[in-house]
Write a protein that holds these residues in place. Structure first.
Motif, mmCIF file in Angstrom:
data_model
loop_
_atom_site.group_PDB
_atom_site.id
_atom_site.type_symbol
_atom_site.label_atom_id
_atom_site.label_comp_id
_atom_site.label_asym_id
_atom_site.label_seq_id
_atom_site.Cartn_x
_atom_site.Cartn_y
_atom_site.Cartn_z
ATOM 1 N N MET A 66 51.790 92.741 13.875
ATOM 2 C CA MET A 66 52.901 91.953 14.346
ATOM 3 C C MET A 66 53.399 91.059 13.215
ATOM 4 N N LYS A 67 54.732 90.949 13.141
ATOM 5 C CA LYS A 67 55.357 90.081 12.144
ATOM 6 C C LYS A 67 56.297 89.116 12.857
ATOM 7 N N ILE A 68 56.317 87.883 12.377
ATOM 8 C CA ILE A 68 57.221 86.882 12.913
ATOM 9 C C ILE A 68 57.902 86.202 11.733
ATOM 10 N N LYS A 69 59.238 86.085 11.827
ATOM 11 C CA LYS A 69 59.949 85.379 10.767
ATOM 12 C C LYS A 69 61.181 84.695 11.321
ATOM 13 N N LYS A 70 61.672 83.766 10.543
ATOM 14 C CA LYS A 70 62.865 82.994 10.873
ATOM 15 C C LYS A 70 64.037 83.651 10.164
ATOM 16 N N TYR A 71 65.130 83.863 10.891
ATOM 17 C CA TYR A 71 66.347 84.378 10.268
ATOM 18 C C TYR A 71 67.529 83.638 10.871
ATOM 19 N N ASP A 105 69.516 81.384 12.872
ATOM 20 C CA ASP A 105 69.197 80.618 14.078
ATOM 21 C C ASP A 105 68.337 81.402 15.051
ATOM 22 N N ASN A 106 67.555 82.334 14.530
ATOM 23 C CA ASN A 106 66.745 83.209 15.385
ATOM 24 C C ASN A 106 65.303 83.280 14.919
ATOM 25 N N LEU A 107 64.447 83.544 15.878
ATOM 26 C CA LEU A 107 63.064 83.896 15.600
ATOM 27 C C LEU A 107 62.963 85.396 15.834
ATOM 28 N N ILE A 108 62.532 86.123 14.832
ATOM 29 C CA ILE A 108 62.408 87.574 14.958
ATOM 30 C C ILE A 108 60.937 87.908 15.091
ATOM 31 N N ILE A 109 60.604 88.600 16.180
ATOM 32 C CA ILE A 109 59.218 88.983 16.463
ATOM 33 C C ILE A 109 59.152 90.495 16.493
ATOM 34 N N GLN A 110 58.392 91.060 15.566
ATOM 35 C CA GLN A 110 58.227 92.504 15.525
ATOM 36 C C GLN A 110 56.823 92.847 16.010
ATOM 37 N N LYS A 111 56.766 93.487 17.168
ATOM 38 C CA LYS A 111 55.504 93.976 17.714
ATOM 39 C C LYS A 111 55.443 95.474 17.423
ATOM 40 N N ARG A 112 54.434 96.148 17.872
ATOM 41 C CA ARG A 112 54.285 97.571 17.565
ATOM 42 C C ARG A 112 55.536 98.394 17.858
ATOM 43 N N ASN A 113 56.001 98.361 19.090
ATOM 44 C CA ASN A 113 57.122 99.209 19.489
ATOM 45 C C ASN A 113 58.363 98.431 19.883
ATOM 46 N N ILE A 162 61.099 94.902 18.914
ATOM 47 C CA ILE A 162 61.550 93.806 18.059
ATOM 48 C C ILE A 162 62.380 92.880 18.928
ATOM 49 N N TYR A 163 62.006 91.604 18.952
ATOM 50 C CA TYR A 163 62.724 90.594 19.720
ATOM 51 C C TYR A 163 63.533 89.726 18.768
ATOM 52 N N PHE A 164 64.760 89.423 19.137
ATOM 53 C CA PHE A 164 65.608 88.488 18.417
ATOM 54 C C PHE A 164 65.856 87.321 19.364
ATOM 55 N N LEU A 165 65.149 86.229 19.148
ATOM 56 C CA LEU A 165 65.239 85.070 20.045
ATOM 57 C C LEU A 165 66.016 83.941 19.378
ATOM 58 N N PRO A 166 67.195 83.613 19.890
ATOM 59 C CA PRO A 166 67.881 82.415 19.376
ATOM 60 C C PRO A 166 67.017 81.188 19.665
ATOM 61 N N PHE A 167 66.906 80.300 18.706
ATOM 62 C CA PHE A 167 66.053 79.120 18.874
ATOM 63 C C PHE A 167 66.419 78.324 20.119
ATOM 64 N N LEU A 168 67.705 78.199 20.409
ATOM 65 C CA LEU A 168 68.123 77.383 21.548
ATOM 66 C C LEU A 168 67.756 78.007 22.893
ATOM 67 N N ILE A 192 54.967 76.593 14.469
ATOM 68 C CA ILE A 192 55.754 75.362 14.336
ATOM 69 C C ILE A 192 56.436 75.297 12.972
ATOM 70 N N ASP A 193 55.840 75.896 11.954
ATOM 71 C CA ASP A 193 56.442 75.918 10.614
ATOM 72 C C ASP A 193 57.702 76.776 10.555
ATOM 73 N N LEU A 194 57.862 77.704 11.498
ATOM 74 C CA LEU A 194 59.029 78.590 11.523
ATOM 75 C C LEU A 194 60.166 78.047 12.384
ATOM 76 N N LEU A 195 59.889 77.017 13.163
ATOM 77 C CA LEU A 195 60.866 76.506 14.115
ATOM 78 C C LEU A 195 61.626 75.309 13.550
ATOM 79 N N PRO A 196 62.885 75.120 13.982
ATOM 80 C CA PRO A 196 63.668 73.980 13.481
ATOM 81 C C PRO A 196 63.166 72.644 14.030
#
Length: 111
Positions: A1-6, A8-16, A18-24, A55-59
């Motif tokens: 699993m990978k998580i990164k900030k892009y 205004d979004n948090l991108i979460i890549q799981k096995r199958n 990928i979530y694109f979550l707007p921070f708000l 918490i380091d990835l969040l605004p």
């Protein structure tokens, strides 16, 4: 699993998936056992990632409010003292969801 900030979004890549979550859209994040649960109004996404790392990835509108919670301060609607515990508050969001905030962190918000 990978998580990164892009942007205004948090991108979460799981096995199958990928979530694109707007921070708000994120209400709060909860640590439960070995899992971390990201709560939005419409869904709960379970990941294996520490709150400390997340918490380091969040605004700056996100606060480590309790040992088991990160809260999006912009989405809190109300806070009440937890019954029988004057050191902890319960923060309420839409849709009857809630998270914990320590008295010390409430003090930082309402200076």
């Amino acid at each position: 699993m990978k998580i990164k900030k892009y942007e205004d979004n948090l991108i979460i890549q799981k096995r199958n998936e990928i979530y694109f979550l707007p921070f708000l859209e994120i209400l709060y994040v909860e640590r439960f056992g070995n899992s971390t649960i990201i709560h939005t109004e419409e869904e709960e996404i379970t990941i294996r990632f520490s709150l400390h790392g997340l918490i380091d990835l969040l605004p700056s509108c996100f606060m480590r409010s309790h040992k088991s919670y990160i809260v999006n301060i912009r989405r809190v609607k109300q806070m009440k003292v937890l019954r029988g515990d004057s050191t902890t508050y319960e923060a309420f969001f839409n849709h009857e969801k809630s998270a914990l905030i320590t008295k010390e962190n409430v003090s930082l918000l309402v200076k």
